[in-house]
Design a protein around this motif. Structure first.
Motif, short mmCIF file in Angstrom:
data_model
loop_
_atom_site.label_atom_id
_atom_site.label_comp_id
_atom_site.label_asym_id
_atom_site.label_seq_id
_atom_site.Cartn_x
_atom_site.Cartn_y
_atom_site.Cartn_z
N ASP A 72 38.95 31.18 22.13
CA ASP A 72 39.80 30.53 21.14
C ASP A 72 39.70 29.04 21.41
O ASP A 72 40.36 28.52 22.32
N ASN A 73 38.87 28.36 20.64
CA ASN A 73 38.64 26.94 20.90
C ASN A 73 39.89 26.10 20.63
O ASN A 73 40.04 25.02 21.22
N ALA A 74 40.75 26.57 19.77
CA ALA A 74 42.00 25.84 19.51
C ALA A 74 42.90 25.83 20.74
O ALA A 74 43.71 24.92 20.93
N LYS A 75 42.75 26.85 21.59
CA LYS A 75 43.56 26.95 22.81
C LYS A 75 42.75 26.62 24.05
O LYS A 75 43.25 26.75 25.16
N ASN A 76 41.48 26.23 23.87
CA ASN A 76 40.61 25.92 25.01
C ASN A 76 40.60 27.07 26.03
O ASN A 76 40.63 26.84 27.24
N THR A 77 40.53 28.27 25.52
CA THR A 77 40.65 29.43 26.39
C THR A 77 39.59 30.47 26.06
O THR A 77 39.28 30.71 24.88
N VAL A 78 39.03 31.06 27.10
CA VAL A 78 38.11 32.18 26.98
C VAL A 78 38.76 33.40 27.60
O VAL A 78 39.44 33.28 28.63
N TYR A 79 38.54 34.55 26.99
CA TYR A 79 39.15 35.80 27.46
C TYR A 79 38.07 36.79 27.85
O TYR A 79 36.97 36.79 27.30
N LEU A 80 38.41 37.65 28.78
CA LEU A 80 37.55 38.78 29.14
C LEU A 80 38.41 40.03 29.10
O LEU A 80 39.23 40.25 30.01
N GLN A 81 38.25 40.79 28.03
CA GLN A 81 38.97 42.05 27.90
C GLN A 81 38.17 43.12 28.64
O GLN A 81 37.00 43.35 28.32
N MET A 82 38.81 43.75 29.61
CA MET A 82 38.12 44.74 30.44
C MET A 82 38.79 46.10 30.25
O MET A 82 39.96 46.26 30.58
N ASN A 83 38.05 47.03 29.70
CA ASN A 83 38.54 48.38 29.46
C ASN A 83 37.79 49.38 30.31
O ASN A 83 36.71 49.10 30.82
N ARG A 84 38.39 50.56 30.44
CA ARG A 84 37.76 51.66 31.21
C ARG A 84 37.28 51.15 32.57
O ARG A 84 36.13 51.39 32.97
N LEU A 85 38.16 50.47 33.26
CA LEU A 85 37.80 49.87 34.54
C LEU A 85 37.45 50.93 35.57
O LEU A 85 38.03 52.03 35.59
N LYS A 86 36.52 50.55 36.45
CA LYS A 86 36.04 51.44 37.51
C LYS A 86 36.30 50.77 38.86
O LYS A 86 36.36 49.53 38.94
N PRO A 87 36.39 51.55 39.93
CA PRO A 87 36.56 50.94 41.25
C PRO A 87 35.47 49.92 41.58
O PRO A 87 35.76 48.92 42.25
N GLU A 88 34.29 50.12 41.09
CA GLU A 88 33.19 49.18 41.36
C GLU A 88 33.35 47.85 40.60
O GLU A 88 32.58 46.92 40.83
N ASP A 89 34.33 47.75 39.73
CA ASP A 89 34.63 46.47 39.08
C ASP A 89 35.52 45.58 39.95
O ASP A 89 35.78 44.43 39.60
#
Length: 123
Positions: A72-89
């Motif tokens: 969101d360039n208006a908020k100067n923010t980048v997001y990382l949505q992480m789903n189905r997380l695994k222990p190796e993450d």
């Protein structure tokens, strides 16, 4: 230039988290942003990146279909949505900016780094 990563935490396998990277100190929408992660005793590895316009995204194979990077360039923010997380993450996740175009996965291709946020996935 400052990058502040947040949103990490402890989650059970199969759960979700959303990381945020707030950038300040320069013209944010001139730069691509990447996420990297570093597990204990391992090297820091590329996870995902997004171009300045947001029209192109790149992922390492192990997270394709589970993680989504957006900005969101208006908020100067980048997001990382992480789903189905695994222990190796499980790792410390870092965001970074690069002035290069295209897919950039090398640590030395990124100019500025945030402090990292811990993600722990329990089995």
């Amino acid at each position: 230039v400052q990058l502040q990563a947040s949103g990490g935490g402890l989650v059970q396998a199969g759960g979700s988290l959303t990381l945020s990277c707030k950038v300040s100190g320069f013209t944010f929408d001139d730069y691509a942003v990447g996420w990297f992660r570093q597990a204990p005793g391992k090297e820091r590895d590329f996870v995902a990146a997004i171009t300045w316009s947001g029209t192109s995204t790149y992922y390492t194979d192990s997270v394709k279909g589970r993680f989504t990077i957006s900005r969101d360039n208006a908020k100067n923010t980048v997001y990382l949505q992480m789903n189905r997380l695994k222990p190796e993450d499980t790792a410390v996740y870092y965001c970074a900016t690069t002035h290069y175009a295209g897919r950039r996965v090398g640590l030395n291709e990124y100019d500025y780094w945030g402090q990292g946020t811990q993600v722990t996935v329990s089995s």
